[in-house]
Design an enzyme around this catalytic site. Structure first.
Site, short mmCIF file in Angstrom:
data_model
loop_
_atom_site.label_atom_id
_atom_site.label_comp_id
_atom_site.label_asym_id
_atom_site.label_seq_id
_atom_site.Cartn_x
_atom_site.Cartn_y
_atom_site.Cartn_z
N GLU A 1 0.07 -3.45 4.63
CA GLU A 1 -1.07 -2.54 4.77
C GLU A 1 -1.12 -1.83 6.12
O GLU A 1 -0.79 -2.45 7.14
CB GLU A 1 -2.37 -3.34 4.63
CG GLU A 1 -3.07 -3.18 3.31
CD GLU A 1 -3.59 -1.77 3.01
OE1 GLU A 1 -3.64 -0.93 3.92
OE2 GLU A 1 -3.94 -1.52 1.85
N ASP A 2 -1.56 -0.59 6.13
CA ASP A 2 -1.73 0.13 7.40
C ASP A 2 -3.20 0.37 7.74
O ASP A 2 -3.49 0.93 8.80
CB ASP A 2 -1.01 1.48 7.37
CG ASP A 2 -1.74 2.48 6.49
OD1 ASP A 2 -2.10 2.11 5.35
OD2 ASP A 2 -1.96 3.62 6.94
N ASP B 1 0.89 -1.16 0.00
CA ASP B 1 0.00 0.00 0.00
C ASP B 1 0.93 1.22 0.00
O ASP B 1 2.12 1.10 0.32
CB ASP B 1 -0.86 -0.05 1.26
CG ASP B 1 -1.68 1.21 1.46
OD1 ASP B 1 -2.35 1.63 0.50
OD2 ASP B 1 -1.65 1.78 2.57
N LEU B 2 0.42 2.37 -0.39
CA LEU B 2 1.29 3.56 -0.47
C LEU B 2 1.16 4.45 0.79
O LEU B 2 2.10 4.56 1.59
CB LEU B 2 0.92 4.37 -1.72
CG LEU B 2 1.66 5.69 -1.94
CD1 LEU B 2 3.15 5.47 -2.16
CD2 LEU B 2 1.07 6.45 -3.13
N ASP B 3 -0.02 5.05 0.92
CA ASP B 3 -0.23 6.02 2.01
C ASP B 3 -0.19 5.33 3.37
O ASP B 3 -1.00 4.44 3.63
CB ASP B 3 -1.59 6.72 1.82
CG ASP B 3 -1.65 7.51 0.51
OD1 ASP B 3 -0.72 8.27 0.25
OD2 ASP B 3 -2.64 7.35 -0.23
N LYS C 1 -8.36 6.88 6.51
CA LYS C 1 -7.22 6.06 6.08
C LYS C 1 -7.68 4.86 5.26
O LYS C 1 -8.53 4.09 5.71
CB LYS C 1 -6.40 5.61 7.29
CG LYS C 1 -5.61 6.76 7.87
CD LYS C 1 -4.62 6.34 8.92
CE LYS C 1 -3.86 7.58 9.38
NZ LYS C 1 -3.04 7.31 10.56
N SER D 1 -2.59 0.50 -4.27
CA SER D 1 -3.05 1.69 -3.54
C SER D 1 -4.36 2.23 -4.10
O SER D 1 -4.62 2.13 -5.30
CB SER D 1 -1.97 2.79 -3.65
OG SER D 1 -2.50 4.04 -3.27
N ALA D 2 -5.15 2.84 -3.23
CA ALA D 2 -6.41 3.47 -3.66
C ALA D 2 -6.17 4.84 -4.29
O ALA D 2 -7.05 5.40 -4.94
CB ALA D 2 -7.33 3.63 -2.45
N LYS E 1 -10.98 -1.04 -1.67
CA LYS E 1 -10.73 -1.94 -0.55
C LYS E 1 -11.91 -1.77 0.42
O LYS E 1 -12.37 -0.65 0.57
CB LYS E 1 -9.42 -1.56 0.16
CG LYS E 1 -8.18 -1.63 -0.73
CD LYS E 1 -6.96 -1.01 -0.02
CE LYS E 1 -5.77 -0.89 -0.97
NZ LYS E 1 -4.61 -0.21 -0.38
N THR F 1 1.48 10.28 3.97
CA THR F 1 0.73 11.34 3.28
C THR F 1 -0.52 11.74 4.05
O THR F 1 -1.17 12.72 3.68
CB THR F 1 0.30 10.85 1.88
OG1 THR F 1 -0.09 9.50 2.01
CG2 THR F 1 1.42 10.98 0.88
C1 BG6 Z 1 -5.59 6.04 0.26
C2 BG6 Z 1 -5.55 6.96 1.46
O1 BG6 Z 1 -4.36 5.43 0.08
O2 BG6 Z 1 -5.92 6.79 -0.92
C3 BG6 Z 1 -6.88 7.70 1.59
O3 BG6 Z 1 -5.30 6.20 2.64
C4 BG6 Z 1 -7.18 8.43 0.29
O4 BG6 Z 1 -6.82 8.59 2.67
C5 BG6 Z 1 -7.17 7.46 -0.89
O5 BG6 Z 1 -8.46 9.06 0.37
C6 BG6 Z 1 -7.39 8.15 -2.24
O6 BG6 Z 1 -6.32 8.99 -2.51
P1 BG6 Z 1 -6.27 10.12 -3.62
O7 BG6 Z 1 -4.83 10.56 -3.62
O8 BG6 Z 1 -6.66 9.49 -4.91
O9 BG6 Z 1 -7.23 11.19 -3.21
MG MG Z 2 -2.69 3.14 3.62
#
Ligand code: BG6
Ligand code: MG
Length: 214
Positions: free
Chosen positions: A169-170, A9-11, A45, A114-115, A145, A17
Site C-alpha cells: 500500500e502507498d 493496491d493499484l494507484d 491518494k 484497489s478503490a 479503505k 496514476t
Molecule cells: C484510488 C486512488 O486508488 O482510487 C484515488 O488512490 C482514487 O485517488 C480512487 O480517487 C478511485 O479511483 P477511480 O478510478 O474509481 O476514480
Molecule cells: Mg494507492
C-alpha cells in the site's frame, strides 16, 4: 508467517496514476473557477472518487447540491479515462513485473485490492491482468479503505486466510485497512508520509522473496 498471497493496491503501487487523477481534478477545478495544487492532490491518494470530489470542493470553498455531485464526478472520470486510455506497459513502476514473476515462480498468489473503478482498463493497458488470481476493486466493495473489506474479499477469493496474506500500500488509509483486516502490510513510499506498517520500501526495484518473509 508463511506468505501465500500478496495483495497489491493499484494507484501508486503498480502504476503512478496520481498524475492523471491530478490533471483531471485540476481541469474540473479550473472549470469551476479555482486552483487545485499538487499538494492538495496528496489528500486524494487512496480516497474514493466521491470523497475526492468533496475534498476538491472544500479546497475551492464551493458548495454543490448532492444531486449535482454525480455529474461532476462523471465529468472528471471521463477526462481521467481519456488520459489512462493512452497508458501502456512502459508505465508499470520499476521492478513490479519482475516481482510478480518471482511470486508466480514460487506459487504465491497475486490479488488486486484497489478503490478504483477503472482498474480493469488500467491492468489491461499495462498487460498485467493475467498475473492476478483475484481482482477486487471499487466496483466490488461497498466500504472504502480504511475499512478492510477490499482486502478481506481479496484473501477470500484467493482461498487464503488473512494471516497468510501480505498487503502492499502507498496510502495511510490502505495501511490501516490492511491492519484492520489482520494482514501484514508493506508500505510503498517514504516514512515521512506513512506510519504503522510492518515494513517499508521506496519501490520494487531489486526486491526479492525475502521481502515477504516475516
Ligand atoms: C484510488 C486512488 O486508488 O482510487 C484515488 O488512490 C482514487 O485517488 C480512487 O480517487 C478511485 O479511483 P477511480 O478510478 O474509481 O476514480
Ligand atoms: Mg494507492
Amino acid at each position: 508467517m508463511n506468505c501465500k498471497g500478496c495483495i497489491f493496491d493499484l494507484d501508486g503501487v503498480i502504476v503512478d496514476t496520481a498524475k492523471y487523477h491530478y490533471l483531471a481534478w485540476k481541469r474540473l477545478a479550473s472549470e469551476m473557477g479555482f486552483d487545485f495544487t499538487e499538494k492538495d492532490n496528496e489528500r486524494l491518494k487512496g480516497v474514493s472518487r466521491m470523497r475526492s470530489l468533496d475534498i476538491l470542493l472544500e479546497v475551492g470553498g464551493k458548495t454543490v447540491p448532492e444531486d449535482k455531485k454525480e455529474a461532476l464526478a462523471a465529468k472528471k472520470n471521463n477526462w481521467y479515462v481519456e488520459y489512462i486510455s493512452k497508458m501502456d506497459k512502459s508505465e508499470i513502476l520499476p521492478g513490479v513485473e519482475n516481482f510478480f514473476k518471482t511470486l508466480k515462480a514460487n506459487n504465491i498468489k497475486i490479488a488486486l485490492g484497489s478503490a478504483s473503478k477503472n482498474s480493469m482498463l488500467i491492468l489491461n493497458n499495462l498487460g498485467l491482468t493475467d498475473y492476478f488470481d483475484a481482482i477486487i476493486d471499487g466496483n466490488k466493495v461497498s466500504k472504502a479503505k480504511p475499512d478492510p473489506e477490499v482486502f478481506t474479499l481479496a484473501a477470500k477469493e484467493m482461498n487464503l486466510s488473512p494471516s497468510e496474506c501480505v498487503v502492499f500500500e502507498d496510502a495511510q488509509a490502505g495501511i490501516e485497512a490492511a491492519k484492520a483486516g489482520n494482514m501484514k502490510v508493506i508500505a510503498v513510499g517514504s516514512e515521512e508520509n506513512l506510519k504503522d506498517f510492518d515494513k517499508i520500501i521506496p519501490g520494487f526495484e531489486g526486491v526479492g522473496l525475502d521481502l515477504i518473509s516475516f
